[in-house]
Design a protein around this motif. Structure first.
Motif, PDB file in Angstrom:
ATOM      1  N   CYS A 201      35.684  40.662 -78.448  1.00 54.81           N
ATOM      2  CA  CYS A 201      34.911  41.318 -79.496  1.00 54.81           C
ATOM      3  C   CYS A 201      33.472  40.824 -79.523  1.00 54.81           C
ATOM      4  CB  CYS A 201      35.557  41.081 -80.858  1.00 54.81           C
ATOM      5  SG  CYS A 201      35.385  39.393 -81.483  1.00 54.81           S
ATOM      6  N   GLY A 202      32.624  41.622 -80.129  1.00 53.23           N
ATOM      7  CA  GLY A 202      31.259  41.217 -80.446  1.00 53.23           C
ATOM      8  C   GLY A 202      31.177  40.865 -81.918  1.00 53.23           C
ATOM      9  N   SER A 203      30.143  41.339 -82.594  1.00 55.15           N
ATOM     10  CA  SER A 203      30.022  41.149 -84.039  1.00 55.15           C
ATOM     11  C   SER A 203      31.242  41.752 -84.729  1.00 55.15           C
ATOM     12  CB  SER A 203      28.747  41.838 -84.544  1.00 55.15           C
ATOM     13  OG  SER A 203      28.857  42.221 -85.896  1.00 55.15           O
ATOM     14  N   ALA A 204      31.921  40.958 -85.554  1.00 57.51           N
ATOM     15  CA  ALA A 204      33.116  41.464 -86.242  1.00 57.51           C
ATOM     16  C   ALA A 204      32.776  42.670 -87.099  1.00 57.51           C
ATOM     17  CB  ALA A 204      33.732  40.357 -87.088  1.00 57.51           C
ATOM     18  N   GLY A 205      31.666  42.588 -87.821  1.00 56.52           N
ATOM     19  CA  GLY A 205      31.291  43.693 -88.694  1.00 56.52           C
ATOM     20  C   GLY A 205      31.102  44.995 -87.945  1.00 56.52           C
ATOM     21  N   LEU A 206      30.493  44.929 -86.756  1.00 63.96           N
ATOM     22  CA  LEU A 206      30.282  46.142 -85.980  1.00 63.96           C
ATOM     23  C   LEU A 206      31.558  46.621 -85.308  1.00 63.96           C
ATOM     24  CD1 LEU A 206      26.745  45.581 -84.440  1.00 63.96           C
ATOM     25  CD2 LEU A 206      27.407  46.769 -86.550  1.00 63.96           C
TER      26      LEU A 206
END
Length: 280
Positions: A201-206
């Motif tokens: 994953c990258g930014s969790a929010g995104l």
């Protein structure tokens, strides 16, 4: 404290645009002027070389802490950097008063490296339940919002997760194995099976925004920090998705969850991911 005539629902109906403005202003004042312009002295390590904090994180959180507390008198603010300085701050999440949960720069590693894949996350909670959320990606100028029972929106347009197309592998963004326990590594290995297409994953929010918009099928996360998950979990749920822990119970912001857990476009996808994690 909040006046008796002003419930949280009334606040959200009347002042949500003020919260949006605060998030945008924090990014404009403290984050974007430092994007791709960070000096070496503006970047520090917290627990190690992969756990970074910048002046943008600290100053944006300070801005939001002051502004959000003023918008909703009697509310508390739990920010990532405040908890790093004093872990006892985290205990406020279960309080009987409204609590703002703030991640000033979600995806600090991406931010430091000049990657636009970062965002600012704000969630309004009461007794551990998320009532509203704001996910703002300032480098992409995208804003997603959700209010419990009123749906989710991206840049003002309704957001729906939908269901995956049948017959293709389900894309699952998961925690990097370097940040997991041996037991969690075994669980994540369960995603390497027919019908699933796992990736780090990258930014969790995104990633949550990607699930809510139907661009990603599911997540599999191994950590509980509320500032990473509160906003996105509500966004996914209000877009029509769902979330489950390994034991089949909903994720609790206050902690003590069976990890990893998933957020997914629909219930069938969530169950498929949990089954794979259990088989790992």
């Amino acid at each position: 404290m909040i006046e008796e005539t002003e419930t949280i629902e009334e606040f959200l109906a009347e002042r949500s645009s003020d919260v949006e403005e605060a998030v945008r202003k924090a990014a404009a004042a403290e984050i974007m002027p430092r994007f791709r312009r960070l000096a070496e002295h503006e970047v520090d390590q917290k627990s190690g070389p992969h756990d970074l904090v910048t002046d943008a994180d600290r100053l944006a959180e300070r801005y939001l802490t002051d502004t959000l507390a003023d918008l909703l008198p009697g509310s508390l603010v739990v920010g990532e950097e405040a908890v790093h300085a004093d872990p006892a701050v985290y205990d406020a999440i279960g309080a009987d008063v409204p609590v703002w949960i703030v991640d000033p720069v979600d995806g600090t590693r991406q931010f430091v490296h000049g990657d636009p894949g970062f965002c600012t996350l704000v969630a309004l909670t009461l007794r551990g339940a998320v009532l509203a959320s704001w996910t703002y990606a300032p480098a992409q100028d995208r804003l997603a919002t959700a209010v419990r029972g009123r749906g989710a929106r991206l840049d003002g347009r309704p957001l729906r997760s939908g269901s995956p197309e049948p017959g293709r592998a389900l894309e699952v963004a998961h925690s990097h194995p370097d940040y997991t326990t041996d037991e969690q590594k075994r669980a994540l290995r369960g995603l390497r099976t027919d019908g699933l297409a796992p990736r780090p994953c990258g930014s969790a929010g995104l990633e949550y925004l990607a699930v809510a918009s139907g661009a990603l099928d599911a997540t599999a996360f191994t950590w509980e920090a509320a500032w990473d998950h509160a906003a996105g979990l509500l966004l996914v749920e209000e877009a029509g998705g769902t979330q489950l822990t390994r034991t089949g119970e909903p994720f609790r912001l206050t902690g003590g969850n069976a990890l990893p857990f998933t957020a997914a476009r629909d219930a069938a996808t969530a169950r498929r991911v949990i089954e794979a994690l259990a088989a790992g």
